[in-house]
Structures are given as C-alpha cells and as structure tokens.
Design an enzyme around this catalytic site. Structure first.
Site, PDB file in Angstrom:
ATOM      1  N   HIS A  31       0.680  -1.157   0.068  1.00 52.89           N
ATOM      2  CA  HIS A  31       0.096  -0.111   0.018  1.00 52.89           C
ATOM      3  C   HIS A  31       0.980   1.156  -0.150  1.00 52.89           C
ATOM      4  O   HIS A  31       2.010   1.191  -0.158  1.00 52.89           O
ATOM      5  CB  HIS A  31      -1.137  -0.031   1.142  1.00 52.89           C
ATOM      6  N   LYS A  86      -3.126  -2.439   6.264  1.00 55.20           N
ATOM      7  CA  LYS A  86      -4.060  -3.570   5.945  1.00 55.20           C
ATOM      8  C   LYS A  86      -5.243  -3.804   7.350  1.00 55.20           C
ATOM      9  O   LYS A  86      -6.437  -3.967   7.130  1.00 55.20           O
ATOM     10  CB  LYS A  86      -3.314  -4.723   5.622  1.00 55.20           C
ATOM     11  N   LYS A 101      -3.521   5.203  11.379  1.00 51.38           N
ATOM     12  CA  LYS A 101      -2.264   4.785  10.411  1.00 51.38           C
ATOM     13  C   LYS A 101      -2.770   3.982   9.537  1.00 51.38           C
ATOM     14  O   LYS A 101      -3.795   3.008   9.494  1.00 51.38           O
ATOM     15  CB  LYS A 101      -1.408   3.709  11.483  1.00 51.38           C
ATOM     16  N   CYS A 146       2.654  -7.856  15.247  1.00 54.17           N
ATOM     17  CA  CYS A 146       4.008  -7.498  15.161  1.00 54.17           C
ATOM     18  C   CYS A 146       4.841  -8.117  15.321  1.00 54.17           C
ATOM     19  O   CYS A 146       6.279  -7.994  15.054  1.00 54.17           O
ATOM     20  CB  CYS A 146       4.097  -6.545  16.558  1.00 54.17           C
ATOM     21  N   HIS A 187       4.203   1.489   2.213  1.00 56.34           N
ATOM     22  CA  HIS A 187       5.407   0.719   1.731  1.00 56.34           C
ATOM     23  C   HIS A 187       5.825   1.585   0.659  1.00 56.34           C
ATOM     24  O   HIS A 187       7.239   1.641   0.540  1.00 56.34           O
ATOM     25  CB  HIS A 187       4.875  -0.420   1.261  1.00 56.34           C
ATOM     26  N   CYS A 236       2.258 -10.144  20.602  1.00 60.63           N
ATOM     27  CA  CYS A 236       1.487  -9.493  19.300  1.00 60.63           C
ATOM     28  C   CYS A 236       1.899 -10.347  18.321  1.00 60.63           C
ATOM     29  O   CYS A 236       2.968 -10.125  17.787  1.00 60.63           O
ATOM     30  CB  CYS A 236       1.442  -7.975  19.281  1.00 60.63           C
ATOM     31  N   HIS A 280      -1.829  -2.275  17.066  1.00 57.81           N
ATOM     32  CA  HIS A 280      -2.925  -3.035  15.863  1.00 57.81           C
ATOM     33  C   HIS A 280      -4.359  -2.977  16.740  1.00 57.81           C
ATOM     34  O   HIS A 280      -5.067  -3.207  16.244  1.00 57.81           O
ATOM     35  CB  HIS A 280      -2.710  -4.385  15.765  1.00 57.81           C
ATOM     36  N   CYS A 339      -2.626  -4.346  21.532  1.00 57.33           N
ATOM     37  CA  CYS A 339      -1.604  -4.026  21.038  1.00 57.33           C
ATOM     38  C   CYS A 339      -1.627  -2.559  20.705  1.00 57.33           C
ATOM     39  O   CYS A 339      -2.563  -2.280  20.227  1.00 57.33           O
ATOM     40  CB  CYS A 339      -1.275  -4.901  19.845  1.00 57.33           C
TER      41      CYS A 339
HETATM   42  N1  MSP Z   1       8.856  -6.780   8.086  1.00 52.86           N
HETATM   43  C1  MSP Z   1       9.049  -5.544   8.946  1.00 52.86           C
HETATM   44  C2  MSP Z   1      10.309  -5.015   8.797  1.00 52.86           C
HETATM   45  C3  MSP Z   1      11.413  -5.673   8.944  1.00 52.86           C
HETATM   46  S1  MSP Z   1      12.933  -5.002   8.278  1.00 52.86           S
HETATM   47  C4  MSP Z   1      14.203  -5.919   8.701  1.00 52.86           C
HETATM   48  C5  MSP Z   1       7.729  -4.660   8.860  1.00 52.86           C
HETATM   49  N2  MSP Z   1       7.152  -4.680   7.684  1.00 52.86           N
HETATM   50  S2  MSP Z   1       5.854  -3.837   7.306  1.00 52.86           S
HETATM   51  O1  MSP Z   1       5.351  -4.572   5.838  1.00 52.86           O
HETATM   52  O2  MSP Z   1       5.014  -3.803   8.290  1.00 52.86           O
HETATM   53  O3  MSP Z   1       6.294  -2.521   7.004  1.00 52.86           O
HETATM   54  C6  MSP Z   1       7.513  -1.785   7.230  1.00 52.86           C
HETATM   55  C7  MSP Z   1       7.484  -0.509   6.713  1.00 52.86           C
HETATM   56  O4  MSP Z   1       6.572  -0.060   5.582  1.00 52.86           O
HETATM   57  C8  MSP Z   1       7.736   0.751   8.010  1.00 52.86           C
HETATM   58  O5  MSP Z   1       8.736   0.622   8.733  1.00 52.86           O
HETATM   59  C9  MSP Z   1       7.462   1.882   6.980  1.00 52.86           C
HETATM   60  O6  MSP Z   1       8.632   2.285   6.382  1.00 52.86           O
HETATM   61  C10 MSP Z   1       6.351   1.232   5.685  1.00 52.86           C
HETATM   62  N3  MSP Z   1       5.101   1.586   6.259  1.00 52.86           N
HETATM   63  C11 MSP Z   1       4.379   0.718   6.309  1.00 52.86           C
HETATM   64  N4  MSP Z   1       3.015   1.366   6.735  1.00 52.86           N
HETATM   65  C12 MSP Z   1       3.261   2.648   6.626  1.00 52.86           C
HETATM   66  C13 MSP Z   1       2.345   3.719   6.920  1.00 52.86           C
HETATM   67  N5  MSP Z   1       1.125   3.646   7.234  1.00 52.86           N
HETATM   68  N6  MSP Z   1       3.119   5.144   6.907  1.00 52.86           N
HETATM   69  C14 MSP Z   1       4.484   5.011   6.481  1.00 52.86           C
HETATM   70  N7  MSP Z   1       5.085   4.014   6.312  1.00 52.86           N
HETATM   71  C15 MSP Z   1       4.494   2.794   6.322  1.00 52.86           C
HETATM   72  O7  MSP Z   1       7.565  -3.721   9.759  1.00 52.86           O
END
Ligand code: MSP
Length: 498
Positions: free
Chosen positions: A17, A298, A295, A128, A20, A125, A147, A144
């Site tokens: 999304h 998903k 935030k 997380c 990312h 969690c 979440h 959490c």
């Molecule tokens: N898999 C772990 C990270 C491991 S790194 C060794 C993780 N993944 S995640 O898919 O949840 O997404 C992580 C990153 O995606 C966040 O740290 C951020 O950089 C980005 N984002 C995910 N959702 C976001 C928002 N809503 N807003 C901004 N950044 C976001 O955590």
C-alpha cells in the site's frame, strides 16, 4: 565515496500500500541524489517472508506458504518497478543464500556463547511478532498499541540473546553519534529505552514452523526479526553476485517508520556488536501515513493502492505526492483529494506550465535556440543539498519549489511577450536574459527534481537541449550553454478526469 541505503523489508502478509511505497520512494530519491553526487550507491529493498503472521495469511489464502510468498513478493517487486525505484537488489528472506547466512550468523553467536536457553512467558502480538509488557499495552484489555487488538499469552522454551548486557555498549554508540537516530526526538526515545533497562530477547521460536531452522536445534526456528534484520548484511554478501561489504558496510542509512525503531536502533546494533560487525552509521525514522488520523495499514482497512495511483497519474505524480504532502519525519494524512490537488496545482500548473511557457517562448522568439544571457534568479541548489545531507526529503523539495515559484513570478514580471514586440537593443537584450533565465532555471530544476520525479526530469532536460546532464554540479544556475536546442515537450502532467 560509498552510500548504502535500505528500506525495511516488507511483510508479505498483505499487499503493498501507499505506506510501503513511501519508504521505497524516499530510499530511491536518496539513492538517486547520492549517485548524482558521484558516489557509489547500494540501495536495498525487499520482502520479509517468514514467521507466524505470514504462515497464517498463507493458510487463509489456502496456499502453501512458499507459493503464497512468491505471489505477494512479486507484487512488491512489481511495485518497485512501477515506481521507477532504482534499487540495486531486491532481497527475499526465502532466498536460500539469505537463509544459509542467517543460520551461519546465529550459529556463530551460539558458538561464541552469546545465546542462552531460557523460558519465555509473556504477552505476544502476532501481528507485530513482538513480545510486550503490560505497560506497553493499551488498557484495559491488553491491546497491542500498534494494532489495537488483544495480544496472546505465549510460553515456551527459547534461545535468548542477552540484550540487557549490551546496554553500556549501545549507550556508548549513541553518545558517540548524536545523529545515530534522526529526527532527534527518536534518538531520545531510543536512548531512553536503553538507559531505562533492556529485556533479553528470545531469538528462537518453538511454535512457529514457517521459518529458518535453528542449526543446533532444528525443532525451533529463528525469530523472524533476527532473520529479517540480517537481510541488510546478507544482501551485501550475495545480492550482486559478489560480496560488496568491503565497499558498503556498515550501512550508511536505514529508513523506517517509528514502529520498528526499537528493533533497528537497539536489537540490530547489539546483534552486530556481539558478532563483531560494525553497526550501521545511522537510522532515519519517518512518520506514518494516516487516513482520517488512523495509521494506514491492511489491518485498519484504510489503504490507498499505489498501483491505482500510478495507473491514473503516473509514477512521478505518486513519487512527488509522497515526498511533498507530508513533512518528512511527521505523521500526515494522505488522500485522493490531496493527490489531485498537488497534481493539478503544483505539477501541472506550477511546474508543467513553467516548462511549457519557457520552451514555447524560446521556440517562438528565438527559433528554438537558447540565447546568450545571465540567469537573474537566486540559486537554491546549495540549500537543497544541505537538506538532503540532513535526510530532509520534504524540506529539500520545498527549497526546490521556491525556485519554481520565483521562476513563475519572474515570467509575470518580465512579460517576455511584451519585450518581444520591440526591436530596441535594450529590449532585445532584456528578452535574451529573460529567456536564458527561464531555460536555465528549468534545466536546473530538472537536475534537482531528478531524484524525485526521474522520468519527468529527463523530459525537462531533453526539452531544453541538455539531456542526460543530471550530475549535481549542473544544479547550479548559469550552466546552460547558449545555443542549446529547445523544443516544446508534450504536456508533462496532462489533465485527468477525477
Ligand atoms: N517486515 C518488517 C520490517 C523488517 S525490516 C528488517 C515490517 N514490515 S511492514 O510491512 O510492516 O512495513 C514496514 C515499513 O513499511 C514501515 O517501517 C514503513 O517504512 C513502511 N510503512 C508501512 N505502513 C506505513 C504507513 N502507514 N505509513 C508510513 N510508512 C509505512 O515492519
């Protein structure tokens, strides 16, 4: 000079999304900028594919985990391509080359006596993949904090990493590097977590089978966060088909959002110190995208699909919006309305019209050749570079935009169409200066905007007869050669139906 920059590797339990896309675009803009400065760059992104969360998502999709990961990881990889991300490698934690190295790393810690056996009982969690204490959770109900859902009580025999023991070394690291974590508030947050006392971390899981087996106890798997963090190291070892750690280690900059600061700012450097590796040079923690204040995730069901944005407005519009709308380092709301507003107001009007008017007038009044002249505007490239050195991506873009605005004001003040009516030598010279100023400024903007909107920047540079000149020295004003051939490009940001 070498510069290595990473995004977190994204969980494949959900589709990509806008959140990312955000970190990937930020990493890409920095990577492109450092390449412009003549540095060797290693820009890394990828997917995080092990753990209970992913296994559950695969099960819900009725697929074997590996097949599920292949599909979702491919969508993340397609997004990097669709966004024009210039990452040097896309790592997957299910790469056998990664898995083998993770086992070696953990085995090495075990062999050197850095892991001990213990029982963990605590609140976990599973979204997380992190244990929490009651104080961390939202009460009542042990929810959490990320979440907003109940955590579970988990009790098992694991191998532990004595994180608490590393607190003094971590404090030394923080004290010696006041920019270790940016922004400052996040540095303070991480440092006080360390100073406040750390709990040891269980590095293995007895109940999660979708993971990398612990070499000396294959009934357990390696904790997904240990596996994931190690991607930053293993990718440099195998990603380019040769080991580039001599050039790019330690990582210059890890980008991430605030929810994973503790893992990157505390657990990761401690793991590296224990194994005898240099810790990263720095972390930058950006904010969350929110919709209506929540935030974007998903789990919250409020995501904007970046593919849809790209299909409608193009990759550059998406990239620009992400870097422009929310102040870098802060949380902020992103919406379709906001996206359309920036697209029309700033890309199509401010920038697109400037390029179109500048080139059209040179075609009309000077037969498409840049006249001799002096650029009358104030340069911004030095402050842009300074902002980017401070990893202030939205700040640098705002600096660039001050030049866009002053160029637009300049057109209105000079009124080249009025100057063009006269043959008086003074007026002719004034028109030459005005046209030179516009062409040269548009060119400088092309150079400075290249990290943010690479495809449009290339079109801009081609339109003013300076294709390929994206090196940073060319951001300075006054470097466009008189006589360069100008043509009016197709509209850079065409109108679209909402
Ligand atoms: N898999 C772990 C990270 C491991 S790194 C060794 C993780 N993944 S995640 O898919 O949840 O997404 C992580 C990153 O995606 C966040 O740290 C951020 O950089 C980005 N984002 C995910 N959702 C976001 C928002 N809503 N807003 C901004 N950044 C976001 O955590």
């Amino acid at each position: 000079m070498a510069f290595s920059v990473t995004t977190p590797i994204y969980y494949v339990n959900s589709d990509p999304h806008l959140g990312h896309a955000y970190t990937t675009v930020a990493g890409d803009a920095l990577a492109r900028h450092h390449r412009q400065r003549g540095e060797d760059v290693f820009f890394l992104t990828g997917t995080d594919e092990h753990g209970g969360n992913v296994a559950r998502a695969a099960e819900a999709a009725g697929m074997p985990p590996k097949q599920f990961c292949d599909e979702v990881s491919e969508r993340f990889r397609r997004l990097t391509t669709a966004m024009e991300s210039s990452n040097d490698f896309f790592i997957r934690t299910t790469d056998p080359e990664h898995e083998r190295r993770v086992q070696d790393f953990v085995q090495h810690l075990y062999h050197d006596g850095h892991l001990y056996e213990g029982t963990y009982a605590g609140l976990y969690c599973s979204s997380c993949e992190v244990f929490y204490t009651e104080g961390d959770l939202i009460q009542p109900g042990n929810l959490c904090p990320i979440h907003n859902r109940p955590v579970e009580w988990v009790e098992e025999k694991n191998w532990f990493f004595p994180l608490s023991k590393w607190a003094p070394k971590l404090l030394e690291l923080y004290d010696a590097n006041p920019d270790f974590v940016r922004p400052r508030a996040r540095y303070n947050e991480a440092r006080s977590m360390i100073a406040g006392g750390l709990e040891d971390v269980s590095f293995t899981r007895a109940t999660v089978s979708w993971g990398i087996p612990v070499p000396w106890e294959p009934s357990q798997t390696i904790y997904v966060w240990v596996d994931a963090l190690l991607n930053y190291r293993t990718a440099q070892e195998y990603g380019l088909g040769r080991d580039v750690t001599a050039e790019f280690w330690p990582t210059s900059l890890h980008l991430m959002a605030k929810d994973i600061l503790r893992l990157h700012g505390i657990v990761w450097p401690a793991m590296l110190l224990a194994a005898g590796y240099e810790p990263p040079r720095g972390l930058f923690v950006h904010g969350y995208f929110t919709t209506g204040g929540e935030k974007m995730s998903k789990t919250m069901g409020n995501v904007i699909d970046p593919f849809e944005v790209i299909d409608l407005l193009g990759a550059d519009a998406l990239r620009f919006y992400l870097m422009r709308e929310v102040q870098w380092g802060q949380d902020g709301d992103v919406t379709w309305e906001g996206l359309h507003r920036r697209y029309e107001g700033e890309l199509a009007n401010d920038l697109g019209n400037l390029v179109s008017r500048a080139t059209a007038m040179i075609v009309r009044y000077r037969e498409g050749r840049v006249p001799e002249g002096r650029n009358a505007l104030e340069p911004v490239h030095e402050s842009v570079a300074a902002r980017l050195d401070a990893v202030d991506l939205s700040g640098a873009l705002e600096e660039i935009w001050t030049l866009v605005r002053s160029a637009n004001r300049y057109v209105e003040e000079q009124q080249p169409w009025v100057l063009a009516r006269s043959d008086e030598p003074e007026q002719v010279r004034a028109l030459d200066d005005a046209l030179y100023t516009l062409a040269d400024t548009v060119r400088s903007l092309g150079v400075m905007l290249y990290p943010y909107i690479p495809a449009s920047a290339e079109k801009i540079l081609a339109a003013v007869g300076d294709p390929g000149a994206i090196t940073w020295e060319r951001a300075a004003l006054g470097t466009l050669a008189a006589g360069s051939e100008v043509r009016q490009p197709e509209p850079l940001f065409p109108r679209v139906e909402k």
